[in-house]
Design an enzyme around this catalytic site. Structure first.
Site, PDB file in Angstrom:
ATOM      1  N   PRO A 164      -3.129  -0.029   4.005  1.00  0.00           N
ATOM      2  CA  PRO A 164      -3.662   0.321   2.689  1.00  0.00           C
ATOM      3  C   PRO A 164      -3.307  -0.664   1.590  1.00  0.00           C
ATOM      4  O   PRO A 164      -3.357  -0.306   0.398  1.00  0.00           O
ATOM      5  CB  PRO A 164      -2.973   1.659   2.418  1.00  0.00           C
ATOM      6  CG  PRO A 164      -1.572   1.414   2.937  1.00  0.00           C
ATOM      7  CD  PRO A 164      -1.767   0.558   4.178  1.00  0.00           C
ATOM      8  N   ASP A 165      -2.927  -1.894   1.919  1.00  0.00           N
ATOM      9  CA  ASP A 165      -2.403  -2.810   0.901  1.00  0.00           C
ATOM     10  C   ASP A 165      -3.361  -3.014  -0.269  1.00  0.00           C
ATOM     11  O   ASP A 165      -2.960  -2.975  -1.437  1.00  0.00           O
ATOM     12  CB  ASP A 165      -2.075  -4.159   1.542  1.00  0.00           C
ATOM     13  CG  ASP A 165      -0.920  -4.075   2.517  1.00  0.00           C
ATOM     14  OD1 ASP A 165       0.130  -4.651   2.245  1.00  0.00           O
ATOM     15  OD2 ASP A 165      -1.079  -3.419   3.568  1.00  0.00           O
ATOM     16  N   HIS A 166      -4.642  -3.262   0.051  1.00  0.00           N
ATOM     17  CA  HIS A 166      -5.585  -3.590  -1.026  1.00  0.00           C
ATOM     18  C   HIS A 166      -5.860  -2.400  -1.926  1.00  0.00           C
ATOM     19  O   HIS A 166      -5.944  -2.537  -3.154  1.00  0.00           O
ATOM     20  CB  HIS A 166      -6.877  -4.138  -0.430  1.00  0.00           C
ATOM     21  CG  HIS A 166      -6.699  -5.457   0.257  1.00  0.00           C
ATOM     22  ND1 HIS A 166      -6.573  -6.648  -0.426  1.00  0.00           N
ATOM     23  CD2 HIS A 166      -6.599  -5.776   1.575  1.00  0.00           C
ATOM     24  CE1 HIS A 166      -6.413  -7.640   0.428  1.00  0.00           C
ATOM     25  NE2 HIS A 166      -6.424  -7.140   1.656  1.00  0.00           N
TER      26      HIS A 166
END
Length: 788
Positions: free
Chosen positions: A553-555
């Site tokens: 889920p980084d972005h």
């Protein structure tokens, strides 16, 4: 001090229906007054499940705590009321279908002309300014057209749609919320609103797993755009190994992590060769993974987690969603709380996805008394403005972030006009950089529109220089390992004494509190601990874990952090003080499963789920002509079914009484899938997609990353641009337009810097240092410049 929701006083009219009601939820949890409006002739009735006791839980969660109003603009009284509501609104959100009667009836261009101070967020599947505006999307279609599916699944099999029935919409909602709030913040100082043409596909592409965005260290230097489904590589990157009571995922990317694993295994002579210090050598070994699997086989997940952390090897149990929710970490942090979603229907819902000043930012925690409405921006109005059409001009951001979530948060600010200064040092370089003397595509994508100053924050003099920069800045971004920010004096408690107006954003794996607060957070390990990895498998095949290549889920967490920071900056305009923002990546992921969590709990409590089948038929991926060629085909209702049958020239299916409704089609899903497969296999993916979309059936070719920039839709949306970086080996493809609006320009062309490339410039401009002073600090190692 009492909690002050940062968007208190912001008035939002929300006409959206369907999955993008998630935008209003994000803004309401930050304190905005969101009013859902049922505008006759305009708003639809689309709701989002799962459905339990006839309650659409996705919609109920998104609308919880909001007071809806119904307005009939066909009457004189209704028109007067609607006009007054628009005059009082700060933001209008709408999702009419392009080309529809509802779009014409609403007429956002007239609203924009009559109410020029209002910021209008106009949502649609494919935007309103291209030849594709009439196309329609569903979750599989969005995953296909973003290229996500080309990296998900086992080679030779159909691509695997990730868990979360609304996932692309929810990440797109975060992107949309950032864009609308940045434009609104600018409106407070200029008085001028804008009309944003937001494409859900654009948002999903940018915020889920962008093909030309930053990639984590597990990519081994291979950009996302060059990656395909590779089962062996998947098993090597953050390997998942079976153990006594399930599976664990481990991280062996760094040399120190491998050394810890080697010692933990008893220093086996087979792997004592120093060449195994190389990540590429470990990936290439035909026996290493098998040896690790044998070592773990007789140990429990809990034993492996404890021992792994002790040896410096990040290790996480692969948990089911139920197991994740039952952990002490989730319970202690109060992520879920029961709320009444309908009379007699109470279920656990996420208590926001950020913490502001140490309090969970949620409408459930909002005080009864709200502060007065913010009508101007006294802080930002005094800043010089370049008038380049970028809403965040005049802001300064200090970026101490690393890897993906760190880089992307600062990049969003830079793309929207802020002066972003990256503070770094070669002793602990950003893992995204690789070699310090040349530029990679991933670093260029994540750090464009930034300047870099090399400062040794471990030294007293270096920290003093950094604090002088903080005194001149608005936002500080961090995602250090637990405890590092405090050690370096870059935590909010320290920095607010330097600058009371500073906003400090911290992103971590599991949040700043709870028993897991000190755990190292790598995205794949967070997915394992949050229940996503266990769900990212083929149905009925629990060991086919396929989530390794994705950067989720980084972005989206970068968007959540940016959104919360903008909200606190807006609050600063009425209070004069900044605040702290904390983002737990695990909780952002769990929020994307919020409706499913509520449905499961309600069913265990005796409520009845009533939306079976969940999807009509057909619904999924079908092979097309060509190697690894696929197309997503989805039918939502009887109208789609009729259009599909006509397109594939199967009138017999349409007239078959057994297939007259969704329940019948579900019973005969295999037969329908066979008919669709027979048609798609004789056509290339794009032909199949175009014919189906022309008939009104949501369909999407599974694009590979290299296909994305050349597809006509993305060309028309100015989604990408090519950059020739002076320190890059070849031209880089980069994301381009962020906001499609009349007053907003495309991002600047600032190229990502080498480490310390602007050290002299920043030291002179912002720190007021002379050349001899800069030379002395460079010689002492306090400042740093890396020469190419």
């Amino acid at each position: 001090m009492a909690y002050d929701p940062p968007l208190s006083g912001v008035r939002i009219l929300d006409l959206s229906t369907g999955p993008m009601t998630a935008v209003g939820r994000l803004l309401a949890d930050l304190g905005a007054e969101v009013t859902p409006v049922d505008l006759r002739g305009v708003t639809g009735q689309a709701t989002i499940g799962p459905h339990v006791d006839a309650v659409p839980l996705g919609t109920a969660i998104d609308r919880h705590g909001m007071r809806s109003v119904a307005v009939d603009p066909t009457t004189a009284g209704g028109r007067r009321r609607w006009t007054k509501m628009l005059a009082d609104a700060d933001i209008l959100i709408e999702s009419t279908r392009p080309g529809s009667a509802a779009e014409a009836a609403l007429d956002v261009h007239r609203i924009h002309a009559d109410h020029p101070a209002c910021v209008i967020l106009s949502l649609s599947d494919f935007g309103r300014d291209t030849d594709f505006s009439g196309w329609q999307a569903t979750t599989p279609v969005l995953h296909a057209l973003t290229s996500e599916l080309s990296r998900s699944g086992i080679p030779g099999r159909e691509p695997l749609v990730p868990p979360g029935d609304r996932l692309p919409y929810q990440v797109a909602a975060a992107q949309a919320a950032v864009m609308v709030l940045s434009v609104y913040l600018d409106r407070l100082r200029t008085g001028a609103g804008d009309l944003i043409d937001f494409s859900i596909l654009d948002g999903a592409m940018a915020a889920l797993d962008p093909p030309f965005g930053t990639a984590g260290t597990a990519s081994v230097g291979v950009p996302i755009s060059a990656q395909r489904r590779d089962w062996n590589a998947e098993r090597q990157r953050y390997p998942i190994v079976a153990c006594k009571d399930g599976h664990v995922r481990i991280c062996l990317l760094a040399k120190r992590q491998w050394r810890g694993m080697f010692e933990w295994m008893g220093s086996p002579i087979e792997f004592a060769d120093p060449r195994f210090d190389s990540l590429r050598e470990r990936f290439a070994s035909p026996t290493l993974l098998a040896a690790i699997e044998r070592f773990c086989a007789d140990k429990t997940r809990a034993e492996l987690e404890v021992a792994g952390q002790r040896h410096g090897v990040p290790t996480a149990a692969v948990l089911t969603l139920d197991e994740a929710l039952a952990t002490e970490q989730v319970r202690e942090r109060g992520f879920l709380r029961d709320a009444e979603l309908a009379p007699g229907v109470a279920a656990p819902v996420p208590v926001g996805v950020t913490e502001i000043d140490g309090v969970r930012a949620s409408a459930l925690n909002a005080p009864v008394d709200r502060p007065a409405r913010t009508v101007s921006a006294p802080v930002l109005s005094g800043r010089p403005r370049r008038d380049e059409g970028l809403p965040l001009e005049g802001l300064r951001v200090l970026d101490l972030g690393v890897i993906v979530v760190g880089s992307d948060t600062g990049r969003l600010f830079g793309d929207l006009g802020a002066d972003v200064v990256k503070i770094e040092n070669s002793a602990y370089p950003d893992g995204l950089r690789g070699n310090l003397k040349y530029m990679t595509q991933g670093f260029a994508a994540g750090h464009r529109n930034k300047r870099s100053i090399g400062i040794d924050l471990r030294s007293r003099r270096g920290r003093a220089l950094a604090h002088r920069l903080v005194a001149q800045s608005d936002v500080v971004l961090t995602n250090f390992k637990p405890g590092v920010a405090e050690t370096l004096g870059m935590d909010h408690a320290t920095l607010r004494t330097v600058n009371p107006g500073i906003v400090v954003v911290d992103s971590s794996a599991f949040g700043p509190t709870g028993p897991w607060a000190k755990r190292l957070g790598y995205g794949p390990l967070v997915r394992a601990a949050a229940g996503f990895t266990a769900a990212w498998v083929y149905p009925g095949e629990p060991d086919t874990f396929c989530d390794t290549v994705t950067v989720y889920p980084d972005h989206v967490c970068a968007r959540i952090g940016t959104l919360a920071a903008l909200a606190v900056l807006l609050r600063r305009e009425r209070t004069g003080t900044g605040g702290s923002v904390s983002v737990a990546q695990s909780e952002v992921m769990l929020s994307h499963l919020g409706a499913d969590i509520a449905a499961d709990v309600l069913q265990r409590r005796g409520h009845q789920r009533c939306d079976r089948p969940q999807h009509d038929a057909p619904w999924g991926l079908f092979p097309a002509a060509g190697a690894d060629a696929w197309v997503a085909v989805t039918v939502r209702d009887d109208a789609d079914w009729a259009a599909l049958c006509a397109t594939i020239e199967r009138p017999d299916l349409h007239t078959d009484p057994e297939l007259a409704d969704s329940a019948g089609r579900d019973r005969h899903r295999a037969r329908i899938d066979g008919a669709v497969r027979a048609w798609t296999t004789t056509r290339c993916p794009k032909e199949a997609m175009e014919r189906l979309q022309a008939a009104g059936v949501p369909a999407g070719a599974v694009l590979h990353a290299a296909d994305v920039p050349e597809w006509g839709y993305y060309v028309q949306r100015r989604a990408f641009r090519e950059e020739l970086h002076p320190h890059g080996a070849e031209p880089f493809t980069m994301e381009n337009a962020q906001i499609h609006a009349e007053r907003v320009a495309d991002p600047p062309l600032g190229q990502a810097p080498l480490l310390g490339e602007q050290t002299r410039q920043i030291a002179a401009e912002l720190l007021g240092l002379s050349d001899p002073q800069i030379d002395e600090l460079l010689a002492a190692g306090v400042l740093e410049i890396i020469q190419p």
